[in-house]
Design an enzyme around this catalytic site. Structure first.
Site, PDB file in Angstrom:
ATOM      1  N   ARG A 161       0.796  -1.228   0.000  1.00 33.47           N
ATOM      2  CA  ARG A 161       0.000   0.000   0.000  1.00 33.47           C
ATOM      3  C   ARG A 161       0.830   1.281   0.000  1.00 33.47           C
ATOM      4  NH1 ARG A 161      -3.538  -3.751   2.834  1.00 33.47           N
ATOM      5  NH2 ARG A 161      -2.358  -3.307   4.691  1.00 33.47           N
ATOM      6  N   GLU A 188       3.904 -10.572  13.591  1.00 30.94           N
ATOM      7  CA  GLU A 188       3.149 -11.145  14.698  1.00 30.94           C
ATOM      8  C   GLU A 188       2.953 -12.644  14.491  1.00 30.94           C
ATOM      9  OE1 GLU A 188       0.868  -8.414  12.745  1.00 30.94           O
ATOM     10  OE2 GLU A 188       2.858  -7.699  13.271  1.00 30.94           O
TER      11      GLU A 188
END
Length: 180
Positions: free
Chosen positions: A67, A104
């Site tokens: 993005r 994560e």
């Protein structure tokens, strides 16, 4: 339109998606922002105004996959400078520099072409979101390996509770919108 009005327009075009990509996560979706030309223009206007005020001499905008590629090129064009992509591993031809970093949910790797930025050049890194800071830190490391100077890490949205900005020290960072 004033900066405050522009920020409100941008904020209205960030959609909240509960439990995505996993239960308990409140996802900040920029798809409505991208779909609305006035809201997208407001975001680019504010990023440009900020950079012109704080970084008068920038050589390149480097956008993070994927993005950062949406915000980086129009911003670079407005500033009259080049855009450099920082991609996920295996997406760039030719010799590359790469860095691995923790997510994560595992490991990831970012790459940049070895000749993308000349030593000593001044670069602003751009992405849509700063969360835990892992991806942006990896991009900073790539710039260090190319001997470029990172002037700032620029994002549209910062998730303050995830403390990504702490990992970015000593690099400056700027976000248009902040959420807890």
């Amino acid at each position: 339109m004033e900066a405050c009005e522009r920020l409100q327009r941008i904020r209205r075009h960030v959609r909240l998606v509960p439990d995505f990509p996993s239960p308990g996560v409140l996802f900040r979706d920029i798809s409505p922002l991208l779909k609305d030309p006035d809201a997208f223009k407001a975001a680019i206007d504010l990023l440009e105004t900020h950079l012109r005020a704080t970084c008068p001499r920038v050589d390149y905008i480097a956008g993070l996959d994927a993005r950062g590629f949406l915000f980086g090129p129009p911003l670079a064009q407005r500033l009259g400078i080049g855009f450099v992509p920082i991609r996920k591993k295996g997406k760039l031809p030719g010799p590359t520099e790469s860095v691995s970093y923790a997510l994560e949910y595992g490991q990831a790797e970012l790459e940049i072409q070895s000749d993308a930025v000349e030593p000593g050049k001044k670069v602003v890194l751009v992405d849509d979101l700063l969360a835990t800071g892992g991806t942006m830190c990896a991009a900073c490391e790539l710039m260090k390996r190319l001997k470029a100077e990172v002037l700032e890490c620029l994002v549209v949205i910062e998730l303050l509770s995830l403390k990504g900005a702490e990992k970015l020290q000593p690099f400056r960072r700027h976000s248009l919108l902040q959420y807890d």
